[in-house]
Design a protein around this motif. Structure first.
Motif, PDB file in Angstrom:
ATOM      1  N   GLN A   1      -9.024  -3.261  -5.115  1.00  0.00           N
ATOM      2  CA  GLN A   1      -9.789  -2.049  -5.411  1.00  0.00           C
ATOM      3  C   GLN A   1     -10.181  -1.320  -4.126  1.00  0.00           C
ATOM      4  O   GLN A   1     -10.146  -0.083  -4.054  1.00  0.00           O
ATOM      5  N   GLN A   2     -10.543  -2.077  -3.093  1.00  0.00           N
ATOM      6  CA  GLN A   2     -10.896  -1.464  -1.811  1.00  0.00           C
ATOM      7  C   GLN A   2      -9.683  -0.822  -1.146  1.00  0.00           C
ATOM      8  O   GLN A   2      -9.777   0.272  -0.586  1.00  0.00           O
ATOM      9  N   LEU A   3      -8.541  -1.501  -1.218  1.00  0.00           N
ATOM     10  CA  LEU A   3      -7.314  -0.933  -0.648  1.00  0.00           C
ATOM     11  C   LEU A   3      -6.919   0.332  -1.402  1.00  0.00           C
ATOM     12  O   LEU A   3      -6.523   1.339  -0.789  1.00  0.00           O
ATOM     13  N   TYR A   4      -7.035   0.301  -2.723  1.00  0.00           N
ATOM     14  CA  TYR A   4      -6.687   1.480  -3.517  1.00  0.00           C
ATOM     15  C   TYR A   4      -7.594   2.655  -3.166  1.00  0.00           C
ATOM     16  O   TYR A   4      -7.129   3.790  -2.997  1.00  0.00           O
TER      17      TYR A   4
ATOM     18  N   ASN B   1       3.184  -1.139   7.243  1.00  0.00           N
ATOM     19  CA  ASN B   1       3.298  -2.597   7.335  1.00  0.00           C
ATOM     20  C   ASN B   1       2.553  -3.259   6.188  1.00  0.00           C
ATOM     21  O   ASN B   1       1.412  -2.908   5.903  1.00  0.00           O
ATOM     22  N   ALA B   2       3.180  -4.235   5.560  1.00  0.00           N
ATOM     23  CA  ALA B   2       2.563  -4.936   4.442  1.00  0.00           C
ATOM     24  C   ALA B   2       1.529  -5.930   4.949  1.00  0.00           C
ATOM     25  O   ALA B   2       1.693  -6.541   6.010  1.00  0.00           O
ATOM     26  N   GLY B   3       0.452  -6.086   4.170  1.00  0.00           N
ATOM     27  CA  GLY B   3      -0.620  -6.977   4.599  1.00  0.00           C
ATOM     28  C   GLY B   3      -1.234  -7.746   3.443  1.00  0.00           C
ATOM     29  O   GLY B   3      -1.212  -7.305   2.289  1.00  0.00           O
TER      30      GLY B   3
ATOM     31  N   PRO C   1      -0.140   0.714   1.639  1.00  0.00           N
ATOM     32  CA  PRO C   1      -0.416   2.025   1.033  1.00  0.00           C
ATOM     33  C   PRO C   1       0.397   3.134   1.713  1.00  0.00           C
ATOM     34  O   PRO C   1       0.438   3.225   2.942  1.00  0.00           O
ATOM     35  N   ILE C   2       1.006   3.979   0.897  1.00  0.00           N
ATOM     36  CA  ILE C   2       1.836   5.062   1.422  1.00  0.00           C
ATOM     37  C   ILE C   2       1.390   6.407   0.846  1.00  0.00           C
ATOM     38  O   ILE C   2       1.361   6.601  -0.372  1.00  0.00           O
ATOM     39  N   ILE C   3       1.025   7.315   1.730  1.00  0.00           N
ATOM     40  CA  ILE C   3       0.708   8.696   1.349  1.00  0.00           C
ATOM     41  C   ILE C   3       1.951   9.575   1.493  1.00  0.00           C
ATOM     42  O   ILE C   3       2.263  10.396   0.625  1.00  0.00           O
ATOM     43  N   ASN C   4       2.664   9.413   2.612  1.00  0.00           N
ATOM     44  CA  ASN C   4       3.847  10.221   2.913  1.00  0.00           C
ATOM     45  C   ASN C   4       5.095   9.337   2.852  1.00  0.00           C
ATOM     46  O   ASN C   4       5.390   8.601   3.808  1.00  0.00           O
TER      47      ASN C   4
ATOM     48  N   ILE D   1       0.571   2.547  -3.836  1.00  0.00           N
ATOM     49  CA  ILE D   1       0.421   1.228  -3.230  1.00  0.00           C
ATOM     50  C   ILE D   1       1.696   0.443  -3.501  1.00  0.00           C
ATOM     51  O   ILE D   1       2.008   0.106  -4.642  1.00  0.00           O
ATOM     52  N   ARG D   2       2.470   0.179  -2.477  1.00  0.00           N
ATOM     53  CA  ARG D   2       3.657  -0.669  -2.618  1.00  0.00           C
ATOM     54  C   ARG D   2       3.208  -2.129  -2.660  1.00  0.00           C
ATOM     55  O   ARG D   2       2.301  -2.520  -1.937  1.00  0.00           O
TER      56      ARG D   2
END
Length: 347
Positions: free
Chosen positions: A187-190, A201-203, A213-216, A230-231
Motif C-alpha cells: 500500500q505504501q509503495l502504491y 529496479n525491482a525491490g 513502480p513505473i510512471i514512464n 506497479i510491475r
C-alpha cells in the motif's frame, strides 16, 4: 427476530457505505446511530476503519463494547501478514489486564468510560503500522473489530554500495532498519507510485514480494507498450533471490542540516559529532526532504557512506532533473573523495 435481523443487515449496509465514503458525513452519522440503536452486536463498529498517526505520537485505536457479557475477555492483537500470524498485545477481563511483547510495553487501555476497550499506544514506531484486531472473547459468540493504523511517510529505493540486486529478503529488511526506515508495504509503495515514484529496479517489500513502480514506460523497464503501474515479480525465495529494497520512513523528531566543506567520510562523522549530532541516515534525509522541505544543492556524506542531496525546487544547476527528489552520487571512495556532510540532531 426477523425485524432484528433486518435491522442488523441495514446496519451492516450503512457501515459499508460510511467506510467507503459513499454518503455525506452528516447523513452517514445519522444512519450509523440508527444502526447502533437496532444492532445487537456486542462491539460497536467504527465509521472509519483507518486511524492516522505520526511517528513518536500517542494514538488511540477505538473499540467500544455495547454490553458486558458474563465471563468475557477482550484481546488486542496485531496482524503480521509477512509472518502469517497475530501477535497478542493485551488481554483484559475488565478488572485486570496483561500486556505482551515489545508493543505491549507501550500499550494501555484508554478506559474513557465503562464500555471503553480502546487501545492507546505511546511513542508510535514505524513497525507499529498495520492491521489491529479488537476481539471480544465470549465462548462461541466471539466478535472482532479490525482497524488499520497508518503513518505519514515516504518510500525510497535502496541498494548496497556493491550495486543493484545484492539483498536477499532478510538483508533488505536489515538494510532499511539501519537507515531509520523499514521495508515498505504494498500500500505504501502504491501510494508512492501515485505521487510520482518511478524506479526501474525491482525491490523487496515487507510481505516478501518483489515489485517496481513505473510512471514512464520505457524499454529497459518492461517495454514502452505496457501501461504505467506497479510491475510485480510476485513472491520470491527470501533466502536465495536477490533484489534491491523499497524502504519506508516517517517524520522524525529531530533536525537534518548540512555542513559545507571538503571532508572525507571520517572527517564528516567527526564534524557532526563536534556539534553534538550524528551523521544523518538515508531515511532521515528523505524525511527532511519530504516533510521539512530541505533543499540543498550540495552533495553530502550520509551514514551508509553514500553521498546525496535533497532538492524540493528543481533548477538547472542542481542536477538538471525536472522533478523534486533526493539525488545520489552513489558510494564514492571514503578516503579519497571529499564532500560536505548531512548531520542529524535530536530536538
Amino acid at each position: 427476530m426477523e425485524a432484528e435481523a433486518e435491522s442488523g443487515a441495514r446496519f451492516r449496509n450503512v457501515l459499508g457505505c460510511c467506510t467507503n465514503h459513499v454518503l455525506e458525513l452528516e447523513l452517514c452519522e445519522e444512519l450509523f446511530w440508527l444502526g447502533f440503536f437496532f444492532s445487537s452486536s456486542p462491539i460497536k463498529q467504527n465509521i472509519s476503519s483507518v486511524v492516522h498517526a505520526q511517528r513518536g505520537a500517542t494514538v488511540t485505536l477505538p473499540c467500544v463494547l455495547r454490553a458486558w457479557p458474563p465471563h468475557y475477555k477482550v484481546k488486542w492483537s496485531k496482524v503480521e501478514p509477512a509472518e502469517l500470524l497475530e501477535n497478542i498485545i493485551l488481554v483484559t477481563n475488565g478488572a485486570q489486564h496483561k500486556t505482551y511483547g515489545q508493543l505491549g510495553g507501550r500499550a494501555r487501555l484508554r478506559r474513557g468510560h465503562r464500555n471503553d476497550a480502546s487501545l492507546t499506544i505511546a511513542g508510535v514506531a514505524l513497525e507499529d503500522e498495520g492491521r489491529y484486531r479488537c476481539q471480544l472473547v465470549n465462548g462461541l459468540e466471539d466478535e472482532s473489530l479490525s482497524l488499520t493504523l497508518t503513518l505519514d511517510g515516504v518510500v525510497f529505493p535502496y541498494q548496497t554500495s556493491q550495486g543493484r540486486y545484492r539483498f536477499n529478503y532478510f538483508e533488505a529488511k536489515q538494510a532499511c532498519e539501519e537507515q531509520d526506515s523499514r521495508l515498505a508495504t504494498y500500500q505504501q509503495l502504491y501510494k508512492a507510485w501515485t505521487e510520482g515514484l518511478d524506479w526501474c529496479n525491482a525491490g523487496w517489500i515487507l510481505d516478501g514480494t518483489v515489485h517496481y513502480p513505473i510512471i514512464n514506460p520505457r524499454e529497459p523497464c518492461g517495454g514502452r507498450l505496457l501501461v504505467p503501474g506497479i510491475r510485480t515479480y510476485g513472491a520470491k525465495d527470501k533466502q536465495k533471490d536477490r533484489f534491491d529494497a523499497f524502504c519506508f520512513t516517517s517524520p522524525v523528531r529531530g533536525q537534518v542540516y548540512f555542513i559545507q566543506g571538503h571532508l572525507s567520510f571520517k572527517e564528516a562523522g567527526q564534524a557532526c559529532h563536534n556539534q553534538g549530532a550524528t551523521i544523518a541516515k538515508v531515511g532521515q534525509l528523505y524525511s527532511a526532504w519530504k516533510f521539512s522541505q530541505l533543499d540543498t544543492c550540495d552533495g553530502g556524506w550520509l551514514a551508509d557512506g553514500s553521498v546525496r542531496y535533497p532538492i524540493t525546487t528543481p533548477r538547472t544547476h542542481c542536477g538538471g532533473l525536472l522533478d523534486p527528489g533526493v539525488r545520489s552520487f552513489g558510494f564514492p571512495n571514503k578516503e579519497q573523495r571529499t564532500y560536505g556532510t548531512y548531520c542529524f540532531s535530536v530536538k
